[in-house]
Scaffold this motif. Structure first.
Motif, mmCIF file in Angstrom:
data_model
loop_
_atom_site.group_PDB
_atom_site.id
_atom_site.type_symbol
_atom_site.label_atom_id
_atom_site.label_comp_id
_atom_site.label_asym_id
_atom_site.label_seq_id
_atom_site.Cartn_x
_atom_site.Cartn_y
_atom_site.Cartn_z
ATOM 1 N N SER A 86 -48.382 55.620 41.729
ATOM 2 C CA SER A 86 -48.325 56.928 42.384
ATOM 3 C C SER A 86 -47.394 57.869 41.626
ATOM 4 C CB SER A 86 -47.836 56.751 43.828
ATOM 5 O OG SER A 86 -47.505 57.992 44.395
ATOM 6 N N GLY A 87 -47.595 59.150 41.851
ATOM 7 C CA GLY A 87 -46.726 60.137 41.225
ATOM 8 C C GLY A 87 -45.553 60.546 42.098
ATOM 9 N N LYS A 111 -41.369 56.138 45.346
ATOM 10 C CA LYS A 111 -42.117 54.887 45.271
ATOM 11 C C LYS A 111 -41.230 53.693 44.913
ATOM 12 C CE LYS A 111 -43.459 55.903 40.471
ATOM 13 N NZ LYS A 111 -44.591 56.186 39.553
ATOM 14 N N THR A 160 -53.594 56.102 45.869
ATOM 15 C CA THR A 160 -53.923 55.769 44.486
ATOM 16 C C THR A 160 -55.287 55.100 44.383
ATOM 17 O OG1 THR A 160 -51.577 55.504 43.929
ATOM 18 C CG2 THR A 160 -53.162 54.470 42.457
ATOM 19 N N ASN A 192 -52.253 60.627 39.999
ATOM 20 C CA ASN A 192 -51.564 59.343 39.863
ATOM 21 C C ASN A 192 -52.025 58.640 38.594
ATOM 22 O OD1 ASN A 192 -50.325 59.513 42.575
ATOM 23 N ND2 ASN A 192 -52.438 59.336 43.266
#
Length: 263
Positions: A83-84, A88, A127, A156
């Motif tokens: 993920s961006g 996270k 994602t 992502n």
């Protein structure tokens, strides 16, 4: 009470190394946090340490997650780390900590009442959905060299999740999928395993000349796509739900006027 912030590289290897180092400290996990990249504003009364990605530490954490929590949980963690989102690393770290406190560790991802587990679930789902979209919407074009080339620009880092799909279905083809946002190429030689290459966009852009056959078939496909549309039944809102606008710039049927073919 001092707070420890482990600054990790934005990669699976970097964050797994941070988790390994966090357990080495032998202090309360509530005092340790994982940061992806440098923070803009440093906190008072906090200690910051940089974690250098380490293959052995990464492999150790990966094996532990698979052994203790199962392969499905490991895949969810990998998707979450693609993920961006900036949180996270912290979410995955605290999810692992939560898992070790559970009696039945294999049910970790079902513990959605825990905010960190729930966050990992959200990131992994987003994602996975984006990877699914790219499998559906990705368009290959033939270069003069005969190589099939496709370009994507995902939010992502889903490249490693979509390449196996095409490698399985196009084992005899030489193809390349380029993630322009991260400047990474996935290269699949015919009858061989695929691999990743960090690209040089300026240099490789000059080599991206499409074949004359590709130009003709792309024009035919675009013409067909727009010809079969029934204007009276157009529903642009529904179209955007089924095909978000951000994917269209990479799709052949929406590029008829861009003149993106080499000469």
């Amino acid at each position: 009470m001092e707070e420890y912030y482990l600054v990790c590289e934005d990669s699976l290897e970097g964050i797994f190394t941070g988790i390994y180092d966090a357990y080495l400290k032998k202090i309360s996990h509530g005092q340790i946090h994982i940061c992806v990249g440098e923070e803009e504003n440093y906190r008072l009364f906090a200690v910051y340490e940089t974690c250098v990605p380490d293959e052995k530490k990464t492999a150790s954490v990966a094996k532990t997650i698979i052994r203790e929590f199962g392969m499905e949980t490991y895949l969810s963690v990998c998707r979450a780390l693609a993920s961006g989102e900036a949180d996270k690393g912290e979410a995955v770290y605290k999810t692992v900590v939560t898992g070790f406190s559970m009696k039945n560790k294999k049910e970790l991802m079902g513990n959605l009442s825990n905010p960190f587990v729930h966050r990992v679930f959200e990131l992994a789902r987003f994602t996975a959905n984006e990877a699914h979209y790219h499998v559906e919407f990705l368009r290959f074009k033939e270069l003069e060299s005969g190589i099939l080339y496709a370009e994507i620009g995902p939010k992502n880092n889903v490249l490693t999740f979509i390449v196996p799909h095409f490698a399985d279905r196009l084992p005899l083809e030489n193809f390349v999928i380029y993630d322009e946002k991260r400047d990474i190429y996935a290269v699949h030689p015919s009858k061989m395993d695929w691999y990743l290459v960090v690209g040089d966009e300026k240099r490789n852009q000059q080599e991206r000349i499409f074949s004359q056959g590709e130009k003709k078939y792309s024009e035919l496909f675009s013409c067909f796509f727009h010809t079969i549309a029934i204007k009276e039944r157009a529903s642009y809102g529904r179209q955007r739900n089924m095909l978000p606008l951000r994917y269209r710039q990479y799709m052949t049927e929406f590029q008829e006027n861009k003149g993106s073919y080499g000469s």
